[in-house]
Design an enzyme around this catalytic site. Structure first.
Site, PDB file in Angstrom:
ATOM      1  N   SER A   1       3.872  18.500 -22.215  1.00  0.00           N
ATOM      2  CA  SER A   1       3.638  18.947 -20.857  1.00  0.00           C
ATOM      3  C   SER A   1       4.814  19.591 -20.321  1.00  0.00           C
ATOM      4  CB  SER A   1       3.079  17.652 -19.817  1.00  0.00           C
ATOM      5  OG  SER A   1       3.379  18.126 -18.714  1.00  0.00           O
TER       6      SER A   1
ATOM      7  N   HIS B   1       0.975  24.885 -25.531  1.00  0.00           N
ATOM      8  CA  HIS B   1       0.435  26.480 -25.236  1.00  0.00           C
ATOM      9  C   HIS B   1       0.154  27.301 -26.485  1.00  0.00           C
ATOM     10  CE1 HIS B   1       2.357  25.199 -21.270  1.00  0.00           C
ATOM     11  NE2 HIS B   1       1.254  25.369 -21.058  1.00  0.00           N
TER      12      HIS B   1
ATOM     13  N   MET C   1       0.576  28.510 -16.921  1.00  0.00           N
ATOM     14  CA  MET C   1       1.463  28.562 -15.676  1.00  0.00           C
ATOM     15  C   MET C   1       2.946  28.621 -16.206  1.00  0.00           C
ATOM     16  SD  MET C   1      -0.161  26.271 -12.608  1.00  0.00           S
ATOM     17  CE  MET C   1       0.420  24.509 -13.056  1.00  0.00           C
TER      18      MET C   1
ATOM     19  N   GLY D   1      -6.451  23.547 -22.924  1.00  0.00           N
ATOM     20  CA  GLY D   1      -5.772  22.216 -23.585  1.00  0.00           C
ATOM     21  C   GLY D   1      -6.899  21.139 -23.213  1.00  0.00           C
TER      22      GLY D   1
HETATM   23  O1  PAF Z   1      -3.830  24.282 -17.061  1.00  0.00           O
HETATM   24  C1  PAF Z   1      -3.009  24.960 -16.404  1.00  0.00           C
HETATM   25  O2  PAF Z   1      -1.996  25.187 -16.706  1.00  0.00           O
HETATM   26  C2  PAF Z   1      -3.513  25.733 -15.022  1.00  0.00           C
HETATM   27  O3  PAF Z   1      -4.195  24.934 -14.315  1.00  0.00           O
HETATM   28  C3  PAF Z   1      -4.455  26.881 -15.435  1.00  0.00           C
HETATM   29  C4  PAF Z   1      -5.717  26.517 -16.157  1.00  0.00           C
HETATM   30  C5  PAF Z   1      -3.755  27.895 -16.142  1.00  0.00           C
HETATM   31  C6  PAF Z   1      -4.720  27.469 -14.071  1.00  0.00           C
HETATM   32  O4  PAF Z   1      -3.542  27.669 -13.101  1.00  0.00           O
END
Ligand code: PAF
Length: 282
Positions: free
Chosen positions: A184, A36, A29, A146
């Protein structure tokens, strides 16, 4: 790195990555952090080509304020993904994904009922619906998530298996700041004082993990975790629990492979974290 916005050109761009090689998908997101990038690193190790997505999915926010506050840093995110070695970035829009008349929900039963599911009604339906759409759009061989969202990972594994999607789901261990706080996107919303206190979540879970793995009883270890969180200045505790790592059902007597999971508020910011707990006691 090519960037595709919306649906137009997506199939051609995916096809152009090569029919022969394997493709790994890293759904995000945005508001990217080193956690990430660890997902992208794992994707690069496991597949020939890596596709990342950025989509702040309105369907999975049960609280409109949370959606409005969610950090958006698209330009920096794209630069970081490119530098990390990502081949394609897909940025769908809400209009593409949820046009007027959209009426389909992917719902996973059982695993979604407790914990995050109980405190964030509708959240997991939003997650599984969007992940199914991302999977359909890209048709990857592998998808990387994750372990920080441990319940989400278990639910996505269940959905993929139940629907017979030929996609390998890979979980990547949580990346932590030096003081132990799980990375996060929501950490950016903490004030300086809250950020200093936030390590208390990691510390409280780590000490419960030590106590339980040393043979201590589960209930007092969880009570102590709650007390420690209160002393560290955390507000409402949505849950602190020891669960079976597969079924996510609460465990009263520690045995086998488990997870210590927690969701707590620090001011307005809701933080979640989890830790692996293993016990040989049968
Ligand atoms: O973990 C996330 O960032 C979100 O829940 C995801 C898996 C991209 C779905 O929108």
């Amino acid at each position: 790195m090519q960037i595709i916005r919306g649906m137009k050109g997506l199939r051609q761009a995916v096809a152009a990555l090569g029919d022969e090689g394997s493709i790994a998908l890293v759904p995000t997101m945005g508001a990217l952090h080193d956690g990430h990038l660890a997902l992208v690193g794992e994707a690069l190790r496991r597949a020939d080509k890596v596709i990342a997505t950025i989509f702040v999915n309105p369907l999975q926010f049960n609280d409109k304020g949370d959606l409005d506050r969610y950090p958006r840093t698209e330009e920096e995110d794209a630069a970081r993904l490119e530098a990390a070695g990502c081949d394609l970035l897909w940025i769908p829009s809400a209009e593409d994904f949820y046009p007027d008349g959209f009426g389909t929900t992917v719902h996973v039963g059982g695993l979604t009922e407790r914990w995050e599911g109980e405190h964030r009604p509708g959240h997991f339906d939003g997650v599984t619906t969007v992940v199914a759409k991302l999977f359909t759009g890209v048709l990857p061989d592998i998808a990387i998530f994750g372990e920080k969202d441990f319940q989400q990972l278990a639910i996505i594994r269940r959905m993929t298996a139940d629907l017979g999607m030929p996609i390998e789901i890979v979980g990547v261990p949580t990346v932590r700041a030096e003081d132990g706080l799980a990375l996060s996107s929501r950490n950016a919303l903490l004030s300086d004082d809250e950020r200093r206190r936030a390590r208390g979540l990691h510390d409280a879970l780590a000490s419960a993990k030590r106590a339980i793995e040393a043979g201590g009883d589960v209930a007092p270890a969880l009570d102590e975790t709650r007390a420690k969180l209160e002393i560290s200045g955390f507000g409402k505790v949505d849950y602190v629990a020891l669960v079976d790592a597969e079924t996510l059902e609460p465990v009263e007597n520690a045995t086998g492979e488990m997870r210590l999971i927690a969701a707590v508020f620090l001011g307005k910011v809701r933080l979640i974290d989890n830790m692996r707990v293993v016990s040989d006691t049968v």
